[in-house]
Motif scaffolding. Sequence first.
Motif, PDB file in Angstrom:
ATOM      1  N   UNK A  23       0.844  -1.192   0.000  1.00 34.52           N
ATOM      2  CA  UNK A  23       0.000   0.000   0.000  1.00 34.52           C
ATOM      3  C   UNK A  23       0.878   1.240   0.000  1.00 34.52           C
ATOM      4  N   UNK A  24       0.321   2.348  -0.466  1.00 34.37           N
ATOM      5  CA  UNK A  24       1.002   3.633  -0.404  1.00 34.37           C
ATOM      6  C   UNK A  24       0.724   4.282   0.953  1.00 34.37           C
ATOM      7  N   UNK A  25       1.761   4.847   1.530  1.00 33.32           N
ATOM      8  CA  UNK A  25       1.613   5.505   2.826  1.00 33.32           C
ATOM      9  C   UNK A  25       2.568   6.678   2.913  1.00 33.32           C
ATOM     10  N   UNK A  26       2.130   7.742   3.565  1.00 32.96           N
ATOM     11  CA  UNK A  26       3.021   8.860   3.876  1.00 32.96           C
ATOM     12  C   UNK A  26       3.818   8.496   5.119  1.00 32.96           C
ATOM     13  N   UNK A  27       5.106   8.807   5.111  1.00 33.65           N
ATOM     14  CA  UNK A  27       5.949   8.481   6.251  1.00 33.65           C
ATOM     15  C   UNK A  27       6.759   9.692   6.688  1.00 33.65           C
ATOM     16  N   UNK A  28       7.087   9.709   7.972  1.00 32.89           N
ATOM     17  CA  UNK A  28       7.991  10.714   8.538  1.00 32.89           C
ATOM     18  C   UNK A  28       8.997   9.964   9.393  1.00 32.89           C
ATOM     19  N   UNK A  29      10.200   9.758   8.848  1.00 32.99           N
ATOM     20  CA  UNK A  29      11.221   8.965   9.537  1.00 32.99           C
ATOM     21  C   UNK A  29      12.099   9.824  10.449  1.00 32.99           C
ATOM     22  N   UNK A  30      11.937  11.122  10.400  1.00 31.30           N
ATOM     23  CA  UNK A  30      12.656  12.008  11.310  1.00 31.30           C
ATOM     24  C   UNK A  30      11.847  13.284  11.472  1.00 31.30           C
ATOM     25  N   UNK A  54      11.310  17.325  11.278  1.00 24.84           N
ATOM     26  CA  UNK A  54      11.833  18.333  10.376  1.00 24.84           C
ATOM     27  C   UNK A  54      10.731  19.020   9.603  1.00 24.84           C
ATOM     28  N   UNK A  55      11.092  19.790   8.583  1.00 30.37           N
ATOM     29  CA  UNK A  55      10.104  20.499   7.766  1.00 30.37           C
ATOM     30  C   UNK A  55       9.270  19.523   6.943  1.00 30.37           C
ATOM     31  N   UNK A  56       8.310  20.047   6.221  1.00 31.43           N
ATOM     32  CA  UNK A  56       7.385  19.196   5.460  1.00 31.43           C
ATOM     33  C   UNK A  56       8.110  18.296   4.472  1.00 31.43           C
ATOM     34  N   UNK A  57       9.302  18.699   4.030  1.00 33.53           N
ATOM     35  CA  UNK A  57      10.047  17.905   3.049  1.00 33.53           C
ATOM     36  C   UNK A  57      10.511  16.559   3.591  1.00 33.53           C
ATOM     37  N   UNK A  58      10.441  16.328   4.916  1.00 36.59           N
ATOM     38  CA  UNK A  58      10.832  15.014   5.435  1.00 36.59           C
ATOM     39  C   UNK A  58       9.782  13.955   5.109  1.00 36.59           C
ATOM     40  N   UNK A  59       8.593  14.376   4.723  1.00 35.51           N
ATOM     41  CA  UNK A  59       7.532  13.425   4.398  1.00 35.51           C
ATOM     42  C   UNK A  59       7.831  12.728   3.076  1.00 35.51           C
ATOM     43  N   UNK A  60       7.599  11.437   3.039  1.00 34.06           N
ATOM     44  CA  UNK A  60       7.800  10.637   1.840  1.00 34.06           C
ATOM     45  C   UNK A  60       6.587   9.747   1.605  1.00 34.06           C
ATOM     46  N   UNK A  61       6.376   9.349   0.354  1.00 32.73           N
ATOM     47  CA  UNK A  61       5.381   8.340   0.037  1.00 32.73           C
ATOM     48  C   UNK A  61       6.128   7.036  -0.206  1.00 32.73           C
ATOM     49  N   UNK A  62       5.802   6.022   0.602  1.00 34.09           N
ATOM     50  CA  UNK A  62       6.497   4.741   0.523  1.00 34.09           C
ATOM     51  C   UNK A  62       5.496   3.609   0.316  1.00 34.09           C
ATOM     52  N   UNK A  63       6.001   2.484  -0.185  1.00 36.23           N
ATOM     53  CA  UNK A  63       5.225   1.250  -0.260  1.00 36.23           C
ATOM     54  C   UNK A  63       5.466   0.462   1.016  1.00 36.23           C
ATOM     55  N   UNK A  64       4.399   0.251   1.783  1.00 33.41           N
ATOM     56  CA  UNK A  64       4.486  -0.481   3.041  1.00 33.41           C
ATOM     57  C   UNK A  64       3.524  -1.669   3.013  1.00 33.41           C
ATOM     58  N   UNK A  65       3.779  -2.689   3.798  1.00 31.59           N
ATOM     59  CA  UNK A  65       2.826  -3.806   3.868  1.00 31.59           C
ATOM     60  C   UNK A  65       1.480  -3.343   4.405  1.00 31.59           C
ATOM     61  N   UNK A  66       0.432  -3.912   3.866  1.00 31.49           N
ATOM     62  CA  UNK A  66      -0.905  -3.593   4.373  1.00 31.49           C
ATOM     63  C   UNK A  66      -1.059  -4.168   5.776  1.00 31.49           C
ATOM     64  N   UNK A  67      -1.509  -3.369   6.737  1.00 26.67           N
ATOM     65  CA  UNK A  67      -1.680  -3.905   8.097  1.00 26.67           C
ATOM     66  C   UNK A  67      -2.810  -4.930   8.149  1.00 26.67           C
ATOM     67  N   UNK A  68      -2.701  -5.849   9.079  1.00 28.19           N
ATOM     68  CA  UNK A  68      -3.739  -6.851   9.288  1.00 28.19           C
ATOM     69  C   UNK A  68      -4.418  -6.597  10.630  1.00 28.19           C
TER      70      UNK A  68
END
Length: 326
Positions: A1-8, A10-24
């Motif tokens: 699934x597509x998900x927005x992530x914030x791994x640190x 910081x400013x809005x630019x730290x946000x990324x769209x990543x492929x993550x497993x769908x939660x169960x």
Amino acid sequence: MKAATARRYGPADVLRIEDLPRPEPGPGEILIRVRAASVTTADWRLRAAEFPGGLALVGRMVAGLWKPRHLVPGSDVAGEVAALGAGVGGFEVGQRVLAVLGHGGHADYALAKADGAVVPLPEDMGFDEAAALPFGGLTALEFLRDVANLRTGQEVLILGASGGVGAYAVQIAAALGAHVTAVAGPGRESLLRGLGAERVLDYRKDEIAGRFDLAFDTVGATHWPQSRGLLGKQGLFLPLNFGLGDLWHLLQAKLSGGPRMVLHVSGDSRAGLEALLDLWRAGKLRPVIDSRFALKDIAEAHRLVETRHRAGAVVLEVGGDEAGNG
């Protein structure tokens, strides 16, 4: 699934769209196919570690000391039940729902606790409308109805009246029978009068005059020393945002014997969501949406919210064209 992530932080630019497993969904959980989600003031503060008024350490202890505790942000979502965990009753796969999550909402799929703040959606309410309601609506409802005990005929001053909380505070105060004076930026008069304000002031040029039973500051525009002169003897100053300095102001208010000040942190509940939907069905509350963004443009949505000059909610349309159509 597509998900927005914030791994640190910081400013809005730290946000990324990543492929993550769908939660169960585990026992007692609902998996929601997210169709729309809101980006709130809480979202940008948690992403940037921008906690108000000397609360940086406390905020980081709650949200994560060195980086965000939760990878995927987002709390307020609307969508469809995709799967049910063991022991879940009262919901069906495919059912349209509105939910407030602790985190994880800015993704294609998110988990909600079945006994938490999740309710069925009215058939004629769009997903984007629904997602725009909880943050501002629940906060305004709790502060005005439960904390201030607002009553018919009272005079209410709402600061930041066109913002994510203020736009709902105006409507809920009017629904409770109060006379609303709304303070906002230029160009907001038509919107705010349409929401129920009897008087609209431009904070850049208009002087606030009168004596109010309640001053509800939704944006941190003022403090107790400035607001007390606007309140009657039994009046109440209710700030949404506060810091350590306001604890001193709270003590001053208690010792003054005049207008009161209350500090409060709102919560989320199924009963609160049901109350908002009841007001919507009665025609006393309508979702106010400033802008809509695709999930891939979440950084732009954060930047808009961070300006604190929006009119209503900022919504992510996670399901593409389906998000606004229900």
